[in-house]
Design a protein around this motif. Structure first.
Motif, PDB file in Angstrom:
ATOM      1  N   LYS A   1       0.853  -1.191   0.000  1.00  0.00           N
ATOM      2  CA  LYS A   1       0.000   0.000   0.000  1.00  0.00           C
ATOM      3  C   LYS A   1       0.885   1.236   0.000  1.00  0.00           C
ATOM      4  O   LYS A   1       1.719   1.426   0.904  1.00  0.00           O
ATOM      5  CB  LYS A   1      -0.881   0.000   1.237  1.00  0.00           C
ATOM      6  CG  LYS A   1      -2.011   1.012   1.195  1.00  0.00           C
ATOM      7  CD  LYS A   1      -3.121   0.568   0.256  1.00  0.00           C
ATOM      8  CE  LYS A   1      -4.336   1.480   0.376  1.00  0.00           C
ATOM      9  NZ  LYS A   1      -5.413   1.058  -0.531  1.00  0.00           N
ATOM     10  N   PHE A   2       0.750   2.107  -1.026  1.00  0.00           N
ATOM     11  CA  PHE A   2       1.623   3.263  -1.199  1.00  0.00           C
ATOM     12  C   PHE A   2       0.793   4.528  -1.347  1.00  0.00           C
ATOM     13  O   PHE A   2      -0.292   4.515  -1.941  1.00  0.00           O
ATOM     14  CB  PHE A   2       2.519   3.086  -2.420  1.00  0.00           C
ATOM     15  CG  PHE A   2       3.274   1.783  -2.419  1.00  0.00           C
ATOM     16  CD1 PHE A   2       4.415   1.639  -1.659  1.00  0.00           C
ATOM     17  CD2 PHE A   2       2.821   0.706  -3.157  1.00  0.00           C
ATOM     18  CE1 PHE A   2       5.105   0.449  -1.646  1.00  0.00           C
ATOM     19  CE2 PHE A   2       3.489  -0.491  -3.150  1.00  0.00           C
ATOM     20  CZ  PHE A   2       4.637  -0.631  -2.392  1.00  0.00           C
ATOM     21  N   ARG A   3       1.355   5.616  -0.824  1.00  0.00           N
ATOM     22  CA  ARG A   3       0.642   6.902  -0.842  1.00  0.00           C
ATOM     23  C   ARG A   3       1.614   8.005  -1.249  1.00  0.00           C
ATOM     24  O   ARG A   3       2.689   8.143  -0.659  1.00  0.00           O
ATOM     25  CB  ARG A   3       0.072   7.184   0.539  1.00  0.00           C
ATOM     26  CG  ARG A   3      -0.500   8.577   0.750  1.00  0.00           C
ATOM     27  CD  ARG A   3      -1.215   8.660   2.091  1.00  0.00           C
ATOM     28  NE  ARG A   3      -0.357   8.209   3.167  1.00  0.00           N
ATOM     29  CZ  ARG A   3       0.420   9.026   3.894  1.00  0.00           C
ATOM     30  NH1 ARG A   3       0.445  10.320   3.624  1.00  0.00           N
ATOM     31  NH2 ARG A   3       1.158   8.544   4.876  1.00  0.00           N
ATOM     32  N   PRO A   4       1.258   8.826  -2.260  1.00  0.00           N
ATOM     33  CA  PRO A   4       2.147   9.931  -2.645  1.00  0.00           C
ATOM     34  C   PRO A   4       2.072  11.077  -1.649  1.00  0.00           C
ATOM     35  O   PRO A   4       0.997  11.442  -1.180  1.00  0.00           O
ATOM     36  CB  PRO A   4       1.618  10.349  -4.018  1.00  0.00           C
ATOM     37  CG  PRO A   4       0.170   9.985  -3.974  1.00  0.00           C
ATOM     38  CD  PRO A   4       0.063   8.754  -3.118  1.00  0.00           C
ATOM     39  N   VAL A   5       3.234  11.639  -1.319  1.00  0.00           N
ATOM     40  CA  VAL A   5       3.312  12.752  -0.378  1.00  0.00           C
ATOM     41  C   VAL A   5       4.250  13.803  -0.966  1.00  0.00           C
ATOM     42  O   VAL A   5       5.352  13.479  -1.416  1.00  0.00           O
ATOM     43  CB  VAL A   5       3.832  12.288   0.998  1.00  0.00           C
ATOM     44  CG1 VAL A   5       4.048  13.489   1.915  1.00  0.00           C
ATOM     45  CG2 VAL A   5       2.864  11.311   1.639  1.00  0.00           C
TER      46      VAL A   5
ATOM     47  N   ILE B   1       5.170   3.425 -10.261  1.00  0.00           N
ATOM     48  CA  ILE B   1       4.055   3.602  -9.321  1.00  0.00           C
ATOM     49  C   ILE B   1       3.426   4.975  -9.512  1.00  0.00           C
ATOM     50  O   ILE B   1       2.203   5.130  -9.459  1.00  0.00           O
ATOM     51  CB  ILE B   1       4.554   3.402  -7.884  1.00  0.00           C
ATOM     52  CG1 ILE B   1       5.024   1.964  -7.690  1.00  0.00           C
ATOM     53  CG2 ILE B   1       3.467   3.751  -6.877  1.00  0.00           C
ATOM     54  CD1 ILE B   1       5.592   1.695  -6.318  1.00  0.00           C
ATOM     55  N   ASP B   2       4.249   5.963  -9.764  1.00  0.00           N
ATOM     56  CA  ASP B   2       3.722   7.314  -9.970  1.00  0.00           C
ATOM     57  C   ASP B   2       2.868   7.383 -11.236  1.00  0.00           C
ATOM     58  O   ASP B   2       1.854   8.082 -11.266  1.00  0.00           O
ATOM     59  CB  ASP B   2       4.888   8.301 -10.048  1.00  0.00           C
ATOM     60  CG  ASP B   2       4.423   9.735 -10.168  1.00  0.00           C
ATOM     61  OD1 ASP B   2       3.744  10.216  -9.250  1.00  0.00           O
ATOM     62  OD2 ASP B   2       4.724  10.368 -11.194  1.00  0.00           O
ATOM     63  N   SER B   3       3.271   6.669 -12.281  1.00  0.00           N
ATOM     64  CA  SER B   3       2.467   6.648 -13.507  1.00  0.00           C
ATOM     65  C   SER B   3       1.095   6.026 -13.253  1.00  0.00           C
ATOM     66  O   SER B   3       0.074   6.555 -13.707  1.00  0.00           O
ATOM     67  CB  SER B   3       3.207   5.866 -14.594  1.00  0.00           C
ATOM     68  OG  SER B   3       4.444   6.467 -14.902  1.00  0.00           O
ATOM     69  N   GLU B   4       1.082   4.933 -12.506  1.00  0.00           N
ATOM     70  CA  GLU B   4      -0.198   4.290 -12.200  1.00  0.00           C
ATOM     71  C   GLU B   4      -1.051   5.186 -11.323  1.00  0.00           C
ATOM     72  O   GLU B   4      -2.273   5.301 -11.512  1.00  0.00           O
ATOM     73  CB  GLU B   4       0.058   2.954 -11.503  1.00  0.00           C
ATOM     74  CG  GLU B   4      -1.200   2.176 -11.150  1.00  0.00           C
ATOM     75  CD  GLU B   4      -1.984   1.729 -12.368  1.00  0.00           C
ATOM     76  OE1 GLU B   4      -3.191   1.452 -12.212  1.00  0.00           O
ATOM     77  OE2 GLU B   4      -1.394   1.670 -13.469  1.00  0.00           O
TER      78      GLU B   4
ATOM     79  N   GLY C   1      -5.676   9.077 -10.821  1.00  0.00           N
ATOM     80  CA  GLY C   1      -6.046  10.355 -10.229  1.00  0.00           C
ATOM     81  C   GLY C   1      -5.721  10.458  -8.759  1.00  0.00           C
ATOM     82  O   GLY C   1      -6.371  11.195  -8.023  1.00  0.00           O
ATOM     83  N   LEU C   2      -4.728   9.723  -8.310  1.00  0.00           N
ATOM     84  CA  LEU C   2      -4.330   9.752  -6.900  1.00  0.00           C
ATOM     85  C   LEU C   2      -3.436  10.962  -6.670  1.00  0.00           C
ATOM     86  O   LEU C   2      -2.318  11.031  -7.165  1.00  0.00           O
ATOM     87  CB  LEU C   2      -3.592   8.456  -6.549  1.00  0.00           C
ATOM     88  CG  LEU C   2      -3.283   8.226  -5.079  1.00  0.00           C
ATOM     89  CD1 LEU C   2      -4.564   8.146  -4.270  1.00  0.00           C
ATOM     90  CD2 LEU C   2      -2.468   6.948  -4.907  1.00  0.00           C
ATOM     91  N   LEU C   3      -3.921  11.935  -5.925  1.00  0.00           N
ATOM     92  CA  LEU C   3      -3.216  13.195  -5.740  1.00  0.00           C
ATOM     93  C   LEU C   3      -2.353  13.158  -4.489  1.00  0.00           C
ATOM     94  O   LEU C   3      -2.738  12.568  -3.475  1.00  0.00           O
ATOM     95  CB  LEU C   3      -4.215  14.352  -5.633  1.00  0.00           C
ATOM     96  CG  LEU C   3      -5.130  14.541  -6.848  1.00  0.00           C
ATOM     97  CD1 LEU C   3      -6.100  15.676  -6.589  1.00  0.00           C
ATOM     98  CD2 LEU C   3      -4.315  14.800  -8.099  1.00  0.00           C
ATOM     99  N   PRO C   4      -1.166  13.796  -4.532  1.00  0.00           N
ATOM    100  CA  PRO C   4      -0.293  13.805  -3.345  1.00  0.00           C
ATOM    101  C   PRO C   4      -0.814  14.757  -2.282  1.00  0.00           C
ATOM    102  O   PRO C   4      -1.525  15.722  -2.561  1.00  0.00           O
ATOM    103  CB  PRO C   4       1.047  14.280  -3.902  1.00  0.00           C
ATOM    104  CG  PRO C   4       0.677  15.109  -5.084  1.00  0.00           C
ATOM    105  CD  PRO C   4      -0.545  14.465  -5.685  1.00  0.00           C
ATOM    106  N   VAL C   5      -0.421  14.475  -1.051  1.00  0.00           N
ATOM    107  CA  VAL C   5      -0.775  15.335   0.061  1.00  0.00           C
ATOM    108  C   VAL C   5       0.260  16.436   0.177  1.00  0.00           C
ATOM    109  O   VAL C   5       1.467  16.161   0.228  1.00  0.00           O
ATOM    110  CB  VAL C   5      -0.823  14.518   1.379  1.00  0.00           C
ATOM    111  CG1 VAL C   5      -1.153  15.421   2.555  1.00  0.00           C
ATOM    112  CG2 VAL C   5      -1.828  13.400   1.253  1.00  0.00           C
TER     113      VAL C   5
END
Length: 410
Positions: A351-355, A387-390, A395-399
């Motif tokens: 599980k990964f989350r952009p920050v 992962i960033d491309s996916e 539409g997963l936006l960074p915090v």
């Protein structure tokens, strides 16, 4: 008898059929909805254009960006409203994904820079003529020669000094101490040395020739006098640079200029002396940054008692400062988009989350983290671009990082 048996059989069959029909009418029909599982429909969060995944729409239709139908984003798929991006263990293994830990380290302020040795412009002597005269002799000197203090440079014939010396001798012969002192003071004001005045007093004869010597040892940077030329008061004859200490001017990247201060100790290494380390100190941080190289000029002072070091030598400077407790992460973990810097935080296995992070200076292969992360967090150190491309397609936006003092958390 056989006829009666057939009649009884037909009557029994008829009675059975009737009873079955009656029971079927009285028994209620089974509830299909109660026995069959209810069919559930997937919940649609919004519709989007795969080419512009960050733009959301409330209903299906044609995309305003491309000639294509909008696609639905379901609640069970994740997206901008989901906390992160899930990646299967098989995909993680095939990508060769590695992670790194955000750490807090005690790092000494350390700046590496290159520079060159230069002459110390604070140790410059200018040799000038004090009176009108003529050059009788120039000693065997040339620019680039190194001379000692008191070394003769040029002989001058000074007619004005001859007249003043004769006047002094005449006044001295009168025996008037006050007038003699005044005449002697006049010789000093004309630029005569005490040794020359004493020689006139002892010999009783005026001295028309005067030898100009080097006021201090060093390198003859300029020699502007030649035999036979006329000199005037204030005319520069030579320029001598002292060699007791030298300057080293190094170019420090502007991103590292905050670690500099006057008096800072510096270690120098020169190609001419690979086994030695020389020590210098920062005496000046010049006020202008180079527009071409985006570097700041820093001036160091380097003792040179044996005069082994020469102007023009190249040096490698290591400027060290006090240690600081800094939050750092590997440089390879950061994705720079031009407007911002991103990292992918591992919230759970797969599980990964952009920050979005705020970054400081770079130290070797580490970057200082100013905002967005905490010590102990795991970040993706390889394959993060895939992962960033996916994440962009979904539409997963960074915090955004927390603003210092706002109390917000990333």
């Amino acid at each position: 008898m056989r006829t009666k048996q057939w009649v009884v059989a037909l009557v029994l069959v008829a009675v059975g059929v009737g009873l079955g029909w009656t029971m079927a009418r009285r028994t209620p029909a089974p509830d299909v909805g109660a026995t069959a599982p209810a069919s559930s429909e997937r919940k649609v969060l919004y519709w989007y254009d795969p080419m512009v995944p960050t733009q959301k729409f409330d209903k299906p239709g044609k995309s305003p960006f491309m000639d294509m139908e909008l696609e639905p984003r379901y609640a069970d798929e994740g997206g901008a409203d989901a906390p992160g991006l899930s990646v299967s263990p098989q995909a993680i293994q095939s990508l060769g994904l590695r992670t790194a830990t955000v750490e807090r380290r005690s790092i000494a302020g350390h700046v590496e820079a290159v520079g060159t040795v230069q002459l110390n412009d604070r140790e410059v002597s200018i040799v000038q003529s004090r009176s009108n005269g003529f050059v009788e002799k120039v000693y065997a000197r040339a620019p680039g020669d190194v001379v000692a203090a008191g070394a003769p440079l040029v002989d001058l014939l000074l007619p004005e000094w001859v007249a003043a010396q004769r006047e002094f001798l005449a006044v001295r012969a009168l025996g008037d101490a006050a007038l003699t002192a005044a005449a002697r003071q006049r010789l000093t004001l004309l630029g005569m040395t005490e040794a020359l005045i004493a020689q006139v007093e002892i010999s009783g004869q005026p001295q028309a020739r005067h030898t100009i010597t080097a006021p201090g040892g060093g390198l003859i940077a300029e020699l502007m006098v030649r035999q036979g030329m006329t000199v005037t008061p204030g005319m520069s004859l030579a320029r001598i640079n002292g060699l007791g200490s030298l300057w080293v001017e190094v170019a420090v990247p502007e991103a590292q200029a905050g670690a500099l201060h006057i008096g800072q100790a510096v270690e120098l290494r020169l190609a001419a002396f690979p086994s030695e380390t020389f020590r210098a100190r920062v005496i000046s941080v010049l006020a202008e940054t180079s527009r071409e190289t985006r570097t700041l000029r820093v001036r160091l002072e380097l003792p040179n008692p044996a005069q082994r070091l020469k102007a023009g030598m190249s040096v490698q400077a290591s400027l060290r400062g006090p240690s600081q407790d800094l939050l750092v992460l590997p440089s390879e973990a950061v994705i720079r988009t031009g407007k911002r810097a991103l990292v992918y935080v591992v919230d759970a296995p797969g599980k990964f989350r952009p920050v979005e992070v705020g970054l400081g200076r770079e130290i070797d292969d580490l970057l200082v983290v100013l905002a967005g992360l905490e010590a102990g967090q795991q970040v993706v150190a390889s394959a993060q671009f895939l992962i960033d491309s996916e994440a962009s397609l979904r539409g997963l936006l960074p915090v955004p990082p927390a603003v210092p003092g706002s109390g917000a958390r990333p």
